[in-house]
Structure formats: C-alpha cells, structure tokens
Enzyme design. Structure first.
Site, PDB file in Angstrom:
ATOM      1  N   HIS A 296      -6.231   9.759  -0.775  1.00 51.93           N
ATOM      2  CA  HIS A 296      -6.833   9.700   0.568  1.00 51.93           C
ATOM      3  C   HIS A 296      -5.971  10.244   1.706  1.00 51.93           C
ATOM      4  O   HIS A 296      -6.368  10.106   2.871  1.00 51.93           O
ATOM      5  CB  HIS A 296      -7.323   8.283   0.879  1.00 51.93           C
ATOM      6  CG  HIS A 296      -6.247   7.242   1.021  1.00 51.93           C
ATOM      7  ND1 HIS A 296      -6.011   6.282   0.070  1.00 51.93           N
ATOM      8  CD2 HIS A 296      -5.359   7.002   2.003  1.00 51.93           C
ATOM      9  CE1 HIS A 296      -5.022   5.504   0.468  1.00 51.93           C
ATOM     10  NE2 HIS A 296      -4.606   5.910   1.637  1.00 51.93           N
TER      11      HIS A 296
ATOM     12  N   ASP B  55       0.937   5.167  -0.262  1.00 51.00           N
ATOM     13  CA  ASP B  55       0.184   6.411  -0.300  1.00 51.00           C
ATOM     14  C   ASP B  55       0.817   7.330  -1.332  1.00 51.00           C
ATOM     15  O   ASP B  55       2.035   7.539  -1.331  1.00 51.00           O
ATOM     16  CB  ASP B  55       0.172   7.055   1.085  1.00 51.00           C
ATOM     17  CG  ASP B  55      -0.716   6.265   2.050  1.00 51.00           C
ATOM     18  OD1 ASP B  55      -1.787   5.814   1.612  1.00 51.00           O
ATOM     19  OD2 ASP B  55      -0.330   6.082   3.207  1.00 51.00           O
TER      20      ASP B  55
ATOM     21  N   HIS C  38       0.859  -1.176   0.000  1.00 51.26           N
ATOM     22  CA  HIS C  38       0.000   0.000   0.000  1.00 51.26           C
ATOM     23  C   HIS C  38       0.900   1.232   0.000  1.00 51.26           C
ATOM     24  O   HIS C  38       1.583   1.503   0.981  1.00 51.26           O
ATOM     25  CB  HIS C  38      -0.899  -0.007   1.228  1.00 51.26           C
ATOM     26  CG  HIS C  38      -1.764   1.203   1.323  1.00 51.26           C
ATOM     27  ND1 HIS C  38      -2.863   1.379   0.520  1.00 51.26           N
ATOM     28  CD2 HIS C  38      -1.669   2.326   2.074  1.00 51.26           C
ATOM     29  CE1 HIS C  38      -3.416   2.540   0.793  1.00 51.26           C
ATOM     30  NE2 HIS C  38      -2.706   3.141   1.729  1.00 51.26           N
TER      31      HIS C  38
ATOM     32  N   ASP D  86      -7.599   1.576   2.207  1.00 53.28           N
ATOM     33  CA  ASP D  86      -7.274   2.533   3.267  1.00 53.28           C
ATOM     34  C   ASP D  86      -8.138   3.790   3.257  1.00 53.28           C
ATOM     35  O   ASP D  86      -7.839   4.737   3.971  1.00 53.28           O
ATOM     36  CB  ASP D  86      -5.789   2.920   3.124  1.00 53.28           C
ATOM     37  CG  ASP D  86      -5.264   3.654   4.347  1.00 53.28           C
ATOM     38  OD1 ASP D  86      -5.792   3.429   5.440  1.00 53.28           O
ATOM     39  OD2 ASP D  86      -4.320   4.457   4.202  1.00 53.28           O
TER      40      ASP D  86
HETATM   41 ZN   LIG Z   1      -3.136   4.936   2.760  1.00 51.64          ZN
END
Ligand SMILES: [Zn+2]
Length: 1008
Positions: free
Chosen positions: A578, A264, A262, A374
């Site tokens: 996000h 970001d 994951h 997420d």
């Molecule tokens: Zn995230």
C-alpha cells in the site's frame, strides 16, 4: 476545598520527568565503543561481526544516509553491582519524539545470535538479573543510518530518498552508551504514575474518582524523597495501591489489545531495509513474549515472514516457536498489506492464496481475519474475495482518516457488490500505533459508535515502521488497565479472539453496502504512473502465462513453469503493497520497482512465447492467439487460429477545416485541425457520443499542490484552475488504411510535449487513443477529458470481479467527496438502450462530472481519466520523463461490451509463426460469464483450475465445455481446496465468482 488540581498535576509532571524517570538507572559506567562502516550496501552478519573496528566515543557523528555501521560495545560489570539488575543502554542518536523513521539497530552476541532491536523508545539490553559482578560484556550492533525523510517539517522535497542522491553527510551522533543498574521498583513507580496521571486527565472534574487519584498521587509524591528516589519508591508505590486496585465499572468498554508493529513493506525506505526492520522488530517481540506471559503479538504480511526466514533464520526460529505457542500470531492472511483499489481480480485473489498458503505451510495456521489497518480504501469486490479465500473478518483503521464524512459504525457488516457480507471492525482508538496512553484508551471508549449494542474493540498496540513494536512499558500499562475504575478494560488478545467475541455480542450489526471509500489519498490512483503500468502489464502477462502454459501442458506436454510463476506472482504481489503501487514511496523504491517490472515482463514474455511456440506447431504461416475471455476476429477465447486476412474498409479523409474524418463502417470520428476529437458517431444507432460543441481526448492541466501528503493527496480545490491544451504543433495522418486509419497531433506545453494518436481499426467498435507524453512539469495534474452526451445518475466503474456504481451528482457530502475515484479497465455510462464506455489500459484515477446545457437542455457528462501528476514529496522527481498511455472510447457499448473491450485493450492478440489451430481448454456459452484464470493447480497434481465470474451484474446460466479429459470437477476456494461438487452447468448470481478444479487423475497421464 480549594482547587489545587493544576498544581498537583504540574508537580507530577516535573517530578516524574526530572527526578523519578532518571532514577530508573541510578548508576552507570560508559562502555567502550568501536565502529566499522560498510562501504556500500549491508553485509552478511558474519562479515559485520568480524570487520575491523576503530574506536568511537559518545558525542561523535556516524552514519551516512542509508549506510550500515557495525558497533562493538565492551565493558565489565562493576563488582559493586553484584545482586543488581544490569542493562546496557545504547542510544544511537535517537529522537524519542519520533518512535520510528530514523536510525535503528539489531544487537548480536559474539556468536552471531540476535538479542533484540534498538529503537528510539527501546534502547535497553538486559545483561544480567541479578548480576554477579565482574561479568564481561561484549555485544555487536548492526546499526542502520536510515535518514529521516518525514520530519518535523514534513513534505518538503528532499533528495535523501535515494541512495544515489542522498550524499554522505553523517545523519546521527552517538549518545549515551552505558552499562547501568536498572531499578525495577522505580520503573514500576513511573508506570503507576503515568497510568494514573493519564487516566486522571481523562476523567470528569466533577467526579470523585478524579480527585481520589489526585490525592493518592499527591501522597505518593510527598513520600518520594527527591534526594533518594530509589530508597523511597516502594513506599510511594504503596500510596497508589488503593486507587490502582479499584475495579472498572460494569459497563466499561472492553479493549482487546493486540501487540503490533505496522511495518510498511517499503515506504520511506527501500525494500531491503524492510527486511531488517522486520527482523529487528521480530527480535524485540519474541524477547518480550518470553518476559511477559500475558502478552500477545500479531504480525501480518507473509512476505515479511518469508524475509526473516531467508535473511535472519535465528530470529525466524524464535518466531516459529512463539507462533507454535499461539502468542505470535500470523495475522491477515495476505502476502502483503496491499492496496485494494487497484489490484486486478486475480491479483487480489492471489494476495490471499499466497499469504494463507505460507501461513499454512510454515505454521499450520489458517487465520480468518483480514488485517489491513493502513490501506487507502477498500474496493467493493473485496468481500467476495475474502470469503472465497476462507476468511471471515476484516480490520482496518484507515477510514477514520477521511477528510469530510465520519463513518457511522465501528463494527458492522460490509456488503460487497455481489452481496457477500464480511463482519468488519474499525478500531475506535483511531490508530494502529496505540501506546496504551490514557487519552488513547479513553478516546477508544468514547469514540466507539456501537455503544449500547456492542462493547468490544481492538487496539493494535506498538510502534511501527522501525519503532520496534510493543514496549515493556506498554505491557506494564496494560496490566494496570485490566480492571481499573474510570478506564476501559484492557486484555491482550489474538485478533480471532476479539472477532469471535465481537460477533457473538452483536447479532444484528448495521450494514454498509459498496466500497469503503477513503476521502483522502485520492492521488494514489495516479502518482508514479510507471509503477502502476508495470503492475497492470504484469497482471495481464500473468494471465497469459498461466493460460498458455496450462494449454501447452495439456496439448503439447510442455512442463508447466510452477517455480517461475510462483516467484513472479510473489514479486508482483509484493509491489502491490500500500505504498508501492499507490506511488507514495521514496524515489529509490519506485526506481527499483520499474526495473523489477521490466525484468518480470521479459521473463513472462519468454514463458508465453515458449508455450505459444509449442502450441503453434510447424509451418511458415502465422498463428493468432487470443488470451481475452471473448472470441475475437474469428479466434476463440483462450485459443489460437491461423491468421485470417484483415477486414479492410477503413478510410481517412481530409476536411476543409484542416481536420480529418476517420471511418471504419462502425464508427465515424472527426478530428479537427487542432487534433481534438469533435465527433464520434456510432453508425449502428446513428448516435453522436460527444456533447454538442465539445472536444474529446482534450488534455487539461491543473495546478496540484495539496495542503499536505503530496504524492498521496489531490485536494478538491485543484479543479478551480484549469488550462485546456488545445494548441497544436502538427497534425498528420500516420495510417491511411484499409486495415487501420490514424491521425497524430503533437503539442507542447510548459516544459513538456504530448503526442496524441487517434486510431480506428477494421471491424472494431473502439476508437483507440494513444498518448505519449514527455513530462517535465512540477506540481501539476494532467487529465484527458471526454464530454459525453449522456444523462445518467450513476456510472459503472470496473473493480475486482465486477463493477460498482457511483453517482454522477454531488447531492450530499458523501458524493461530493468522491471527486477522484478508481476504475480498473472501464468506466461506463448509459441511458436506457444506449451506453458508452471509456476503456483504460493502465490508468486507474478518473472523475465524472455533469452539467446541463442551457442551449438544448441536454446533459453533458464528462469523464476524465487521470494521466500524470508531479508531486515533489517523497520523490522530488515523481513521474518525470516519457510515458505512454492507451485509452479507448466505445460508443454504443452496453456493460457487456465495456467488459469485453476492457479485457481486449490489455490483452492484444499475439502472432506466432506456425500453422496449428489451438482449441481452448475451456469454452463457455454465456457472454457475461468471464474466465478470470486458467491454470494448473498449485499443488502440482496436474489438475486444471478454472476461475470465472458473472461480469454483468445479472444472473447467468452457463454451460462449460472442457476440451480435455478429467475424472471429476469440484468447486474450490481460492486456495484450490475443494468445497463441494462442481459441474459444467452453473447458475451464477450477479458478480458471483466460482473456482472449479478439474481432477485429471485416473484418466491417462497428467500434464506435467
Ligand atoms: Zn502503512
């Protein structure tokens, strides 16, 4: 039998740690290391490879915050190692307890081809297997000294989050940089013992299996000669063969492991660093795929692929090859893993359009799963958008983070506001960074709420955010968990394989209706107000830019700005990531975001202006353009007319108490001497909107210091303490009619100042409320309150392509937990026959509470909009400085007026010199049916695309009148691919979204 369980378990722990793991690399020699540090931002690879180095040794410090250093490591494989497996071990100063969020490296060969990434738990580089002896080793490492922002003392304010304030103190110390012999047998023994030790700890003490493993482990440890681990590891492994070969129970839970990291797209690092994080991780994962034939890796976010393509083409070539083999899976089909609460209707749709189109064009892949592990809650409009994009399934893990209520399902149908149902899975492993530990696998099996009806779950497996992704150790563990007594069964599978199986086995899953509200991170609807305003402004401008550019292409043959709009959309979509739009990134990210929004705003304004000038024609009059979806002031929706004189009729009168009465014939508003709104009367219904004795547009300030996650969270106790900001410095009339009247109150509080302007405009049923705040508070929450004389059990909040209802009471813990929620352009309350809307131009957070008045038994329902916060982590200066907000109160509004005024507040009329009348490209005959986009088709065919939806929550029969020539009209999906025959007479379900494509081919010349 005596119970010596804890003794054997402690022995296993110590022998593994102190003897067996160190024996994985039994021999090593140091490599020579030299370094060059880039003076500023990262440099191109070719420049980094050749920059002049100076020597550096293990133990020395390196790496100012956000710096880039190029290391060269050189040496020779000793002749004595011929026939052995040799690896380089490069420890940049990693903390293996925190697999990500720190320094990282990407290893290159001298010719510039990337090898793999270096991460806290991935420090090896294979040199030769088997080695010949005497090989020269020469590698280069592009090392990023990203500072640790979220460390073991989390949420303390730090200035490290912006290069401009981070200073230059070295962040890391070079540790071991060696050439070493890799003993695979010992490494396998480590994995055997870890898998069995971790499984054993999860098994019931009463069960035989736990003891069988314990005794096998004990025998293996007896066989290991602590002075000759390498010589005895094979024999120790033989002692474990039988317990590792015992198969899983027939009812064992089935886990589809998906390799994942994951990442970001920005968070505790700037966007530019994500480009490199993704490249490092993708280099690791393509290398691992080559070594491990069963392994499957999934990477989401088309933007991240686009970055690798642009910045690391050699890594991208490896990705493309692995995608073609079906083992590197482009997942999710969105441009980024965006927030889903705040993006507007069109933007949410375009996340899928641009994500899916990129995967289709680059890889020929169209995936059906939406991958949002997420994201901080999921709006009720999303299911219909997912379906309209041609997707079928949704994965998220985040709702397991809810503070109060435990979600009742892991696999279920999620039903959106229009009735669309999406097959949804929450991985019961409760993490998107699974590392194949026994406790994670056991937790997934135990936690799975659909046992007895379903057996499958997903486990996204790998370190994210700079951790490097899945490791070879995780793959080795998964191999042992394929079929192992006492454990869930684990297989590497593509998300689509999981979803197909899960859907097949669960023919009648439970249904969850409405939004998936995350009972956490509620403050992300407010933090970093300028980022949120930039998003909303760009969404509105993009609507206008497409509408007027399409109109100008058809009416004035002006070239349509395909390239610009494509690029701008992708920029806006990226910033809906996000941690950007929610305001939870470091200062650097938000500083850049504000600058980017300013640039995009200017560019869009120029596109709009160009199109409108082409349409407005010659002449020295003024033409008024109306981009809103309803006619306004005589100007049709989506059209333009020469300006008509304003209506007049507005008055403002001083009152004996020092306040003012504002009147426009539709509304009467009273502002008292303190500048507070004490009455708003809807003259048509002769009804007062405010509760008796209440004051509206009242600024209220709360202390706001959550227990953790400062930028993300507001905790319910914030409401225990409140200060009403009623003191006024000055009150003055700033507009005295006849077209508009306005009064302005100025107040100071703390270190801040607020200027509140109340305006009534001719012909408008809206009381406009402008608030300018110079904000210099810390750890405070600022709201504006509107106590309304309305009794309603629920209120409506706008979301994508419609609205959803939330209760105004707190009967259960589920309702009480929604004490801060999201709306787009309005919240609306009504009693049968009379309602009131509060319209919001750029804010999202709000709360609605109610009390019953003892004096008259009436109910006061208070709507409060959230204006500003001032958290100090991760940006210690969040929201400091000047802000401007606009809201409006619309008394007497039904849901239709709420929708209409919501659009109007964000899409003011534009006035352009000229004299022409511009007929709208499309006209509708139903007020509740709202045009969401008018544009030319992305395939540049010149076809005209019109997207509309039913906005009231009812049925609609609508007739469309296209004012342009077309050959045929088709219904399409969001990607503008025809799905069936369209028409100009439509019947719409409540909140139904329809995309129509008008083909211009065959009838004259297409718009360019
Ligand atoms: Zn995230």
């Amino acid at each position: 039998m005596h119970d010596d369980r804890s003794l054997v378990e402690s022995r296993l722990k110590r022998v593994l740690e102190e003897r067996i793991r160190p024996a994985v690399y039994p021999e090593s020699v140091p490599l020579e290391v030299s370094i060059w540090t880039a003076p500023d931002e990262p440099v191109p690879v070719a420049e980094g490879l050749t920059a002049p180095r100076t020597p550096i040794a293990a133990g020395e410090q390196w790496g100012a915050p956000w710096g880039t250093s190029w290391l060269t490591v050189a040496g020779t494989v000793p002749q004595a190692w011929a026939g052995r497996t040799v690896e380089a071990l490069i420890d940049l100063g990693f903390d293996a307890n925190m697999p990500g969020f720190q320094c990282e490296g990407l290893v290159y060969r001298p010719d510039g081809t990337p090898v793999k990434g270096l991460n806290p738990r991935n420090q090896w580089v294979r040199i030769a297997a088997p080695a010949a002896g005497g090989e020269e080793v020469l590698l280069h490492v592009e090392a990023a000294s990203n500072p640790v922002i979220l460390d073991y003392h989390p949420f303390l304010p730090t200035e490290l989050g912006d290069r401009e304030t981070a200073g230059d103190r070295p962040q890391y110390r070079l540790e071991r940089i060696d050439l070493a012999v890799f003993d695979e047998t010992v490494w396998q023994l480590v994995v055997d013992l870890e898998v069995l030790g971790e499984l054993m700890a999860e098994l019931p003490v009463e069960g035989a299996r736990r003891w069988e493993i314990l005794r096998a482990v004990e025998r293996a440890l007896d066989v290991v000669d602590l002075q000759d681990v390498n010589g005895t590891a094979a024999a120790a492994r033989r002692e474990l063969e039988a317990v590792l070969a015992s198969p899983a129970e027939p009812s064992a839970h089935l886990i589809s492991a998906v390799g994942h990291a994951h990442i970001d797209s920005a968070w505790l690092w700037p966007l530019r660093e994500t480009v490199r994080k993704v490249a490092r991780t993708a280099a690791n994962m393509t290398a691992l795929l080559e070594d491990q034939p069963d392994f499957v890796y999934a990477m989401s976010q088309a933007q991240q692929y686009a970055w690798i393509k642009e910045h690391r083409p050699e890594v991208y070539a490896r990705v493309k090859k692995a995608v073609a083999e079906g083992r590197f899976v482009p997942a999710g089909g969105m441009w980024v893993e965006s927030d889903t609460n705040m993006p507007g209707s069109e933007a949410m749709a375009r996340q899928f359009v641009h994500g899916k189109r990129f995967f289709l064009e680059e890889f020929g892949v169209e995936n059906e799963e939406v991958w949002l592990p997420d994201t901080f809650g999921f709006a009720g409009g999303l299911p219909q958008i997912i379906k309209a994009a041609g997707s079928t399934w949704l994965l998220t893990q985040k709702i397991s983070w809810s503070q109060v209520n435990t979600f009742p399902h892991h696999t279920f149908l999620w039903e959106g506001i229009d009735g669309t149902r999406i097959f949804t899975h929450f991985p019961p492993v409760d993490t998107y960074n699974c590392s194949m530990q026994g406790k994670e696998i056991a937790h997934a099996a135990r936690n799975f709420k659909d046992k007895g009806r379903a057996r499958h779950s997903i486990a996204p497996t790998g370190w994210g955010d700079g951790g490097g992704g899945t490791t070879r150790e995780m793959v080795a563990k998964a191999a042992r968990l394929r079929d192992l007594e006492g454990s869930a069964r684990v297989r590497w599978e593509r998300p689509a394989e999981f979803f197909a199986k899960a859907e097949r086995e669960y023919s009648d899953p439970p249904v969850w209706t409405g939004e998936l509200y995350l009972e956490l991170h509620r403050a992300t609807l407010t933090s970093q107000a300028r980022t949120k305003q930039g998003n909303r402004a760009c969404e509105n401008l993009l609507r206008e830019a497409e509408l007027w550019s399409a109109t100008a292409a058809v009416r004035a043959r002006l070239p349509y700005p395909y390239e610009e709009l494509d690029r701008i959309w992708k920029t806006v979509l990226l910033h809906q990531f996000h941690d950007i739009l929610p305001g939870s990134s470091i200062a650097w990210v938000h500083r850049e975001a504000e600058r980017t929004y300013t640039a995009v705003t200017e560019e869009l304004a120029a596109i709009i202006d160009r199109a409108q000038r082409a349409l407005a024609g010659e002449g020295d009059g003024t033409v008024v353009f109306n981009a809103a979806p309803h006619d306004r002031g005589g100007v049709p929706a989506g059209g333009a007319r020469p300006a008509a004189p304003a209506g007049g009729g507005c008055t403002v009168a001083a009152r004996p108490d020092g306040g003012y009465l504002l009147d426009n014939g539709l509304l009467q508003a009273v502002v008292d001497a303190r500048g507070l709104v004490v009455s708003v009367r809807d003259l048509a219904s002769d009804r007062e909107a405010l509760a008796p004795g209440a004051t509206a547009n009242l600024l209220q300030i709360h202390p706001d210091f959550p227990t953790m996650w400062d930028a993300w969270d507001v905790d319910s106790f914030y409401r225990n303490t409140v200060t009403d900001l009623t003191a006024v410095d000055s009150l003055e009339v700033t507009d005295s009619g006849p077209d508009a009247v306005a009064v302005r109150a100025t107040r100071t509080f703390g270190s801040s100042r607020a200027v509140q302007t109340v305006t009534l405009t001719s012909g408008s049923g809206r009381l406009d409320l402008d608030t300018e705040i110079d904000w210099h508070e810390t750890e405070k929450f600022l709201k504006a309150a509107f106590p309304l004389d309305v009794r309603a059990d629920r209120y409506a909040a706008e979301t994508q392509f419609g609205h959803l209802y939330r209760p105004t009471h707190t009967n259960t813990s589920w309702e009480a937990a929604k004490f801060e929620a999201c709306n787009h352009r309005f919240v609306h309350l009504e009693e049968p026959g009379w309602g009131v809307a509060l319209v919001t131009a750029s804010t999202y957070g709000h709360d609605v509470t109610r009390t019953v008045r003892p004096a008259d038994g009436g109910t006061t329902t208070t709507v409060r909009v959230s204006l500003l916060r001032a958290p100090r982590f991760p940006d210690p200066h969040t929201d400091q400085g000047l802000h401007r907000f606009r809201h409006a109160l619309v008394p007497g509004a039904g849901i239709g007026e709420a929708v209409r005024e919501g659009y109007r507040i964000g899409l003011p009329e534009r006035r352009v010199p000229g004299s022409a009348e511009v007929a709208p490209l499309i006209t509708l005959d139903h007020d509740a049916v709202v045009v969401s986009a008018v544009k030319l088709a992305d395939d540049r065919s010149g076809d005209i695309v019109v997207r509309l939806y039913e906005s009231g929550g009812g049925r609609a029969r609508v007739r469309l009148a296209p004012a342009f020539a077309y050959a045929r009209v088709d219904r399409c999906d969001l990607l503008e691919r025809p799905t069936g025959e369209g028409g100009t007479e439509l019947r719409l379900r409540p909140f139904e979204l329809v995309t129509l494509r008008f083909a211009v081919g065959g009838r004259g010349e297409a718009p360019r």
